[in-house]
Write a protein that holds these residues in place. Structure first.
Motif, PDB file in Angstrom:
ATOM      1  N   TYR A 214      41.870   0.709 -35.384  1.00 36.95           N
ATOM      2  CA  TYR A 214      40.981   2.359 -35.862  1.00 36.95           C
ATOM      3  C   TYR A 214      40.579   2.708 -35.013  1.00 36.95           C
ATOM      4  O   TYR A 214      39.553   2.511 -34.311  1.00 36.95           O
ATOM      5  CB  TYR A 214      40.005   2.201 -37.255  1.00 36.95           C
ATOM      6  N   GLU A 215      41.689   4.023 -33.971  1.00 40.38           N
ATOM      7  CA  GLU A 215      40.252   4.495 -33.122  1.00 40.38           C
ATOM      8  C   GLU A 215      39.440   5.577 -33.789  1.00 40.38           C
ATOM      9  O   GLU A 215      40.050   6.483 -33.886  1.00 40.38           O
ATOM     10  CB  GLU A 215      42.214   5.273 -31.821  1.00 40.38           C
ATOM     11  N   ALA A 216      38.443   5.279 -33.183  1.00 39.52           N
ATOM     12  CA  ALA A 216      37.355   5.821 -34.206  1.00 39.52           C
ATOM     13  C   ALA A 216      36.271   6.906 -33.381  1.00 39.52           C
ATOM     14  O   ALA A 216      35.730   7.903 -34.089  1.00 39.52           O
ATOM     15  CB  ALA A 216      36.263   4.925 -34.395  1.00 39.52           C
ATOM     16  N   ALA A 217      36.696   6.908 -32.210  1.00 40.82           N
ATOM     17  CA  ALA A 217      35.745   8.063 -31.394  1.00 40.82           C
ATOM     18  C   ALA A 217      36.867   7.899 -29.905  1.00 40.82           C
ATOM     19  O   ALA A 217      37.179   6.489 -29.495  1.00 40.82           O
ATOM     20  CB  ALA A 217      34.507   7.342 -31.214  1.00 40.82           C
ATOM     21  N   SER A 218      36.536   8.396 -28.989  1.00 45.19           N
ATOM     22  CA  SER A 218      37.114   8.914 -27.484  1.00 45.19           C
ATOM     23  C   SER A 218      36.090   9.692 -26.774  1.00 45.19           C
ATOM     24  O   SER A 218      35.502  10.815 -27.312  1.00 45.19           O
ATOM     25  CB  SER A 218      38.086   9.650 -27.864  1.00 45.19           C
ATOM     26  N   GLY A 219      35.908   9.145 -25.883  1.00 45.63           N
ATOM     27  CA  GLY A 219      34.837   9.587 -24.631  1.00 45.63           C
ATOM     28  C   GLY A 219      35.419  10.395 -23.570  1.00 45.63           C
ATOM     29  O   GLY A 219      36.880   9.792 -23.241  1.00 45.63           O
ATOM     30  N   ASN A 220      35.098  11.602 -23.100  1.00 43.15           N
ATOM     31  CA  ASN A 220      35.174  12.326 -21.905  1.00 43.15           C
ATOM     32  C   ASN A 220      34.040  12.366 -20.719  1.00 43.15           C
ATOM     33  O   ASN A 220      32.989  12.403 -20.658  1.00 43.15           O
ATOM     34  CB  ASN A 220      36.060  14.388 -22.136  1.00 43.15           C
ATOM     35  N   PHE A 221      34.912  11.938 -19.576  1.00 33.01           N
ATOM     36  CA  PHE A 221      34.244  11.949 -18.390  1.00 33.01           C
ATOM     37  C   PHE A 221      34.608  11.988 -17.169  1.00 33.01           C
ATOM     38  O   PHE A 221      36.109  12.499 -17.507  1.00 33.01           O
ATOM     39  CB  PHE A 221      33.776   9.644 -18.870  1.00 33.01           C
TER      40      PHE A 221
ATOM     41  N   ARG B 272      36.621   3.060 -12.597  1.00 29.63           N
ATOM     42  CA  ARG B 272      35.701   1.941 -12.461  1.00 29.63           C
ATOM     43  C   ARG B 272      34.360   2.823 -12.611  1.00 29.63           C
ATOM     44  O   ARG B 272      33.521   2.324 -13.741  1.00 29.63           O
ATOM     45  CB  ARG B 272      35.572   1.009 -11.183  1.00 29.63           C
ATOM     46  N   HIS B 273      34.470   3.985 -12.580  1.00 26.66           N
ATOM     47  CA  HIS B 273      33.213   4.030 -12.899  1.00 26.66           C
ATOM     48  C   HIS B 273      32.984   4.677 -14.153  1.00 26.66           C
ATOM     49  O   HIS B 273      32.145   5.349 -14.991  1.00 26.66           O
ATOM     50  CB  HIS B 273      32.616   5.545 -11.092  1.00 26.66           C
ATOM     51  N   ILE B 274      33.716   5.512 -14.460  1.00 31.34           N
ATOM     52  CA  ILE B 274      34.169   5.985 -15.782  1.00 31.34           C
ATOM     53  C   ILE B 274      34.259   4.846 -17.303  1.00 31.34           C
ATOM     54  O   ILE B 274      34.145   4.974 -17.974  1.00 31.34           O
ATOM     55  CB  ILE B 274      35.809   6.595 -15.886  1.00 31.34           C
ATOM     56  N   GLY B 275      34.613   3.607 -17.267  1.00 32.64           N
ATOM     57  CA  GLY B 275      34.571   2.638 -17.469  1.00 32.64           C
ATOM     58  C   GLY B 275      32.773   2.016 -18.090  1.00 32.64           C
ATOM     59  O   GLY B 275      32.559   1.539 -18.775  1.00 32.64           O
ATOM     60  N   ASP B 276      32.068   1.914 -16.608  1.00 33.54           N
ATOM     61  CA  ASP B 276      31.228   1.869 -16.164  1.00 33.54           C
ATOM     62  C   ASP B 276      29.784   2.890 -17.427  1.00 33.54           C
ATOM     63  O   ASP B 276      28.863   2.085 -18.695  1.00 33.54           O
ATOM     64  CB  ASP B 276      30.207   1.573 -15.183  1.00 33.54           C
ATOM     65  N   ALA B 277      30.674   4.217 -17.604  1.00 33.44           N
ATOM     66  CA  ALA B 277      29.459   4.778 -17.757  1.00 33.44           C
ATOM     67  C   ALA B 277      29.841   4.490 -19.451  1.00 33.44           C
ATOM     68  O   ALA B 277      29.144   5.234 -20.568  1.00 33.44           O
ATOM     69  CB  ALA B 277      30.291   6.385 -17.243  1.00 33.44           C
ATOM     70  N   ALA B 278      31.000   4.527 -20.238  1.00 32.41           N
ATOM     71  CA  ALA B 278      31.416   4.006 -21.390  1.00 32.41           C
ATOM     72  C   ALA B 278      30.716   3.193 -21.882  1.00 32.41           C
ATOM     73  O   ALA B 278      29.931   3.299 -22.712  1.00 32.41           O
ATOM     74  CB  ALA B 278      33.171   3.452 -21.590  1.00 32.41           C
ATOM     75  N   LYS B 279      30.432   1.916 -21.158  1.00 37.77           N
ATOM     76  CA  LYS B 279      29.576   0.922 -21.808  1.00 37.77           C
ATOM     77  C   LYS B 279      27.959   1.566 -21.764  1.00 37.77           C
ATOM     78  O   LYS B 279      27.678   1.109 -22.600  1.00 37.77           O
ATOM     79  CB  LYS B 279      30.292  -0.559 -20.443  1.00 37.77           C
ATOM     80  N   ASP B 280      27.946   2.018 -20.985  1.00 40.24           N
ATOM     81  CA  ASP B 280      26.411   3.144 -21.261  1.00 40.24           C
ATOM     82  C   ASP B 280      26.332   3.906 -22.081  1.00 40.24           C
ATOM     83  O   ASP B 280      25.147   4.528 -22.610  1.00 40.24           O
ATOM     84  CB  ASP B 280      25.468   3.115 -19.759  1.00 40.24           C
ATOM     85  N   SER B 281      27.216   4.734 -22.844  1.00 40.72           N
ATOM     86  CA  SER B 281      27.098   5.766 -23.870  1.00 40.72           C
ATOM     87  C   SER B 281      27.304   5.026 -24.594  1.00 40.72           C
ATOM     88  O   SER B 281      27.205   4.213 -25.435  1.00 40.72           O
ATOM     89  CB  SER B 281      28.751   6.547 -23.514  1.00 40.72           C
ATOM     90  N   GLU B 282      26.585   5.889 -26.074  1.00 38.38           N
ATOM     91  CA  GLU B 282      26.864   5.934 -27.320  1.00 38.38           C
ATOM     92  C   GLU B 282      28.326   5.653 -28.043  1.00 38.38           C
ATOM     93  O   GLU B 282      28.420   5.869 -29.449  1.00 38.38           O
ATOM     94  CB  GLU B 282      25.967   6.178 -28.114  1.00 38.38           C
ATOM     95  N   LEU B 283      29.370   4.912 -27.132  1.00 39.35           N
ATOM     96  CA  LEU B 283      30.244   5.677 -27.601  1.00 39.35           C
ATOM     97  C   LEU B 283      30.879   3.963 -28.780  1.00 39.35           C
ATOM     98  O   LEU B 283      31.791   4.384 -30.429  1.00 39.35           O
ATOM     99  CB  LEU B 283      31.570   5.541 -26.754  1.00 39.35           C
ATOM    100  N   THR B 284      30.369   3.263 -28.483  1.00 40.10           N
ATOM    101  CA  THR B 284      30.766   2.070 -29.598  1.00 40.10           C
ATOM    102  C   THR B 284      30.232   1.842 -30.802  1.00 40.10           C
ATOM    103  O   THR B 284      30.625   1.969 -32.095  1.00 40.10           O
ATOM    104  CB  THR B 284      30.852   1.013 -28.980  1.00 40.10           C
ATOM    105  N   ALA B 285      29.228   2.453 -30.575  1.00 38.26           N
ATOM    106  CA  ALA B 285      28.597   2.790 -31.817  1.00 38.26           C
ATOM    107  C   ALA B 285      28.616   4.701 -32.885  1.00 38.26           C
ATOM    108  O   ALA B 285      28.658   4.166 -33.910  1.00 38.26           O
ATOM    109  CB  ALA B 285      26.938   3.566 -32.121  1.00 38.26           C
ATOM    110  N   ARG B 286      28.365   5.135 -32.233  1.00 36.11           N
ATOM    111  CA  ARG B 286      29.994   6.242 -32.891  1.00 36.11           C
ATOM    112  C   ARG B 286      31.235   6.039 -33.587  1.00 36.11           C
ATOM    113  O   ARG B 286      31.220   6.995 -34.882  1.00 36.11           O
ATOM    114  CB  ARG B 286      30.506   7.367 -31.844  1.00 36.11           C
ATOM    115  N   ALA B 287      31.716   4.908 -32.961  1.00 35.14           N
ATOM    116  CA  ALA B 287      32.824   4.635 -33.462  1.00 35.14           C
ATOM    117  C   ALA B 287      32.740   3.666 -34.795  1.00 35.14           C
ATOM    118  O   ALA B 287      33.073   4.125 -35.306  1.00 35.14           O
ATOM    119  CB  ALA B 287      33.883   3.688 -32.449  1.00 35.14           C
TER     120      ALA B 287
END
Length: 220
Positions: A67-74, A179-194
């Protein structure tokens, strides 16, 4: 006494004038005069694009339970510099400034939910679901929003590009941007939003089926 008379150069023959005029017209046309100035004529010197690609082949099909629950733009600015150890930058070395834009999706894998993870009371008014934590998908670089701002190259690198199958390749900065975008996603609240969005979706779905109380938890 007979005196020889040298023939003076005569005037340009008529056929030569016509040929010269035709050459001049062709030169002007190649220099940029478009036939669109004349109604009803196409630009006969324009280029045409032909797509000769073969058909896309389906290699495999996978059933998706995410279930794709959230998407982040970086967006990240990559400044990548490569120097030679004993040579000056003007001779050997590159520096690329690249703007990378991409997206990262966060999802909850509902396929991992088993029977023991769902509890329903006897009168079917209360339900408890235990789901796995949300995860991040693979970063996807958007080529339409990513671009190289500048690229500086030494003399030897410029000469090497002349004999390269892929001159001025940007694979290195693109991989670094991903790689930098992936690292930024890990530091974001994207999984919590999902997880929050997944909880809201499931509560709305089960309440529409008659459940009054729906509790959703995450973790093993």
């Amino acid at each position: 006494m007979t005196t020889s008379i040298k023939r003076l150069p005569g005037r340009m023959p008529g056929w030569a004038k016509v040929l010269t005029a035709v050459v001049v017209v062709l030169v002007v046309m190649f220099a940029g005069i478009r036939f669109s100035l004349l109604p009803g004529l196409r630009d006969v010197f324009g280029t045409e694009t032909h797509d000769r690609s073969g058909p896309a082949l389906l290699r495999s099909i996978q059933d998706m339970s995410r279930y794709e629950a959230a998407s982040g733009n970086f967006q990240v600015v990559v400044d990548l510099e490569k120097d030679a150890k004993y040579l000056p930058d003007a001779l050997r070395g590159t520096r690329t400034l690249y703007v990378g834009a991409g997206t990262v999706d966060a999802y909850v894998d509902l396929g991992e939910v088993g029977d023991k993870d769902v509890t329903v009371d006897g009168d079917r008014t209360s339900a408890t679901l235990r789901l796995p934590h949300a995860r991040l998908g693979t970063p996807a670089l958007d080529p339409d929003r990513s671009y190289a701002v500048s690229k500086q190259r030494g003399l030897l690198d410029r000469l090497g590009d002349l004999f390269s199958d892929n001159p001025n390749g940007e694979q290195a900065v693109q991989k670094l941007a991903v790689r930098h975008i992936g690292d930024a996603a890990k530091d974001s609240e994207l999984t919590a939003r999902a997880e929050s969005n997944t909880t809201g979706m499931l509560q709305g779905l089960l309440r529409s089926l008659g459940f009054k109380e729906v509790r959703v938890t995450y973790g093993s």
